[in-house]
Design a protein around this motif. Structure first.
Motif, PDB file in Angstrom:
ATOM      1  N   GLY A 181       0.818  -1.213   0.000  1.00  0.00           N
ATOM      2  CA  GLY A 181       0.000   0.000   0.000  1.00  0.00           C
ATOM      3  C   GLY A 181       0.842   1.249   0.000  1.00  0.00           C
ATOM      4  O   GLY A 181       1.886   1.326  -0.657  1.00  0.00           O
ATOM      5  N   ASN A 202      -1.680   0.343   6.863  1.00  0.00           N
ATOM      6  CA  ASN A 202      -2.429   0.848   5.710  1.00  0.00           C
ATOM      7  C   ASN A 202      -3.932   0.771   5.946  1.00  0.00           C
ATOM      8  O   ASN A 202      -4.682   1.683   5.585  1.00  0.00           O
ATOM      9  N   LYS A 212      -6.630   3.929   5.952  1.00  0.00           N
ATOM     10  CA  LYS A 212      -7.856   3.990   5.149  1.00  0.00           C
ATOM     11  C   LYS A 212      -9.085   4.209   6.017  1.00  0.00           C
ATOM     12  O   LYS A 212     -10.075   4.808   5.579  1.00  0.00           O
TER      13      LYS A 212
END
Length: 422
Positions: free
Chosen positions: A35, A357, A361
């Motif tokens: 990511g 990651n 998000k």
């Protein structure tokens, strides 16, 4: 001449000067396939001490070391603006040339007074502080004893000093006692023991009071780096040494502006007035530009807040306890008891990167910490709590970690697909 390091360029045929980093490149490539690059994070906007923006998403900041939340304090911001109006944006010179302003000297006096020391020297960064002070203090006949989990700037300080260096077990005064007893100190030399107050990766606290007793019993000097604890611990915010009742016995006390003091810079204070002489010998102090007036004045305003607003310390400790307790109840493997630094051990670097990651998000920024910058080759999700965090902020962070735990199977499957290039 440019090239790939062939024999005609004085190198090994077929190798470049970067070839030694091939193992690192392989690790970086894996993390990047997973990511976002966690070590090259870019925020589109910082909206306050606990909020940032990436694209159109608002992010809770839970990994900034903004312990007292003072980077957006009105007095600190105004002090920085006023300093620019008075003195411009930079000093253009070192402290021993044209780089000492009245504000530098005032901040040194106020920090010295807060710590109860006769001498304090301000530096351009916290890293430079330890680099300069340790190398200035230790000579060729001295021996430096450092904690096994010492920060990179402490390790580099020993290298610049060029002295014999002895490591002792982390937070273990008994092991230091043994090593001080065994180590021969050259004639005319001294022992300098260097520890930290709050260790920045695991968030564990040193028994400074015990180290004081051991070091001084052997005739050694004690140097304590309270970069992550100054402003946060102690009745007046003077750190863990104050909280443990030994502040007056610390020989050398270093700290940084980039945590609780909401700026950029560093300082080292000493109970020995002779410390002032080191201004004439510390190369990283003598040959680098002094801190910008705006940084000095922002730190001065933050220092005033540390001394006058104990509620900041009350709130950060309450939020740290709330977050630590919540994560502990979920079954996460926490590296240390509750403190403003809360580190969660993860099984490996790839899983830690994937979870980092996923949290990003979901709107929470924490730190990904991996070897070689971590103790015991640990892979960590590292959280730093701020006095500006509210109870609701911590509940929101906890809710994301609860979801992370609930979805761990799917997250791991996705990670394996990305690593495989699928």
């Amino acid at each position: 001449m440019s090239g790939t390091g062939g024999a005609d360029a004085g190198g090994t045929p077929g190798l470049s000067i970067f070839s030694k980093y091939d193992p690192l490149k392989q690790r970086v490539d894996v993390v990047n396939r997973i990511g976002v690059d966690p070590f090259n994070m870019t925020f589109d906007d910082i909206m306050g001490p606990t909020r940032g923006r990436i694209g159109n998403r608002e992010i809770i900041l839970a990994g900034t070391n903004n312990y007292l939340g003072l980077t957006y304090d009105e007095a600190a911001r105004q002090a920085a603006k006023d300093a620019i109006d008075r003195h411009g944006t930079g000093t253009t010179g070192s402290r021993i040339a044209n780089g000492t302003y009245v504000e530098h000297e005032q901040l040194e006096r106020d920090l010295a007074e807060h710590l109860g020391k006769p001498s304090c020297i301000v530096f351009t960064t916290g890293y430079v502080t330890n680099l300069a002070a340790m190398a200035g203090l230790a000579g060729p006949n001295d021996v430096i004893f450092i904690d096994a989990d010492a920060h990179a700037c402490i390790i580099d300080g020993t290298r610049l000093a060029g002295t014999t260096t002895v490591r002792f077990r982390h937070n273990n005064p008994a092991d230091l006692d043994k090593r001080l007893a065994r180590q021969a100190i050259p004639e005319g030399g001294h022992a300098l023991v260097v520890i930290e107050g709050l260790y920045s990766m695991f968030g564990d606290i040193a028994p400074i009071d015990e180290f004081v007793e051991v070091a001084h019993r052997h005739g050694a000097y004690l140097y304590v780096d309270e970069a992550h604890s100054y402003g946060v611990f102690g009745a007046t915010g003077a750190g863990i040494a104050e909280e443990q009742g030994v502040l007056d016995q610390i020989d050398f006390y270093s700290g940084t502006f980039s945590k609780s003091l909401a700026s950029v810079g560093g300082f080292c204070a000493s109970r020995h007035p002779e410390f002032e002489l080191l201004r004439k010998v510390m190369r990283p102090y003598m040959f680098t530009a002094s801190a910008a007036p705006s940084n000095i004045c922002a730190a001065q305003a933050a220092l005033d807040a540390i001394k006058s607003r104990p509620e900041l310390r009350t709130n950060i400790m309450a939020r740290a306890a709330q977050l630590h307790d919540g994560l502990n109840r979920m079954g996460f493997d926490l590296a240390a008891p509750a403190s403003p630094v809360i580190a969660i051990r993860r099984p490996n670097e790839a899983q830690a990167a994937m979870e980092w990651n996923w949290l990003l998000k979901e709107g929470v920024y924490v730190n990904l910490a991996v070897p070689p910058g971590t103790p015991q080759s640990s892979s960590l999700l590292r959280i730093s709590v701020s006095a500006a965090h509210t109870e609701e902020d911590v509940n929101a962070i906890l809710s994301r970690f609860r979801a992370l735990k609930d979805q761990s199977g799917e997250i791991l499957n996705e990670m394996m697909r990305k690593i495989a290039g699928g």
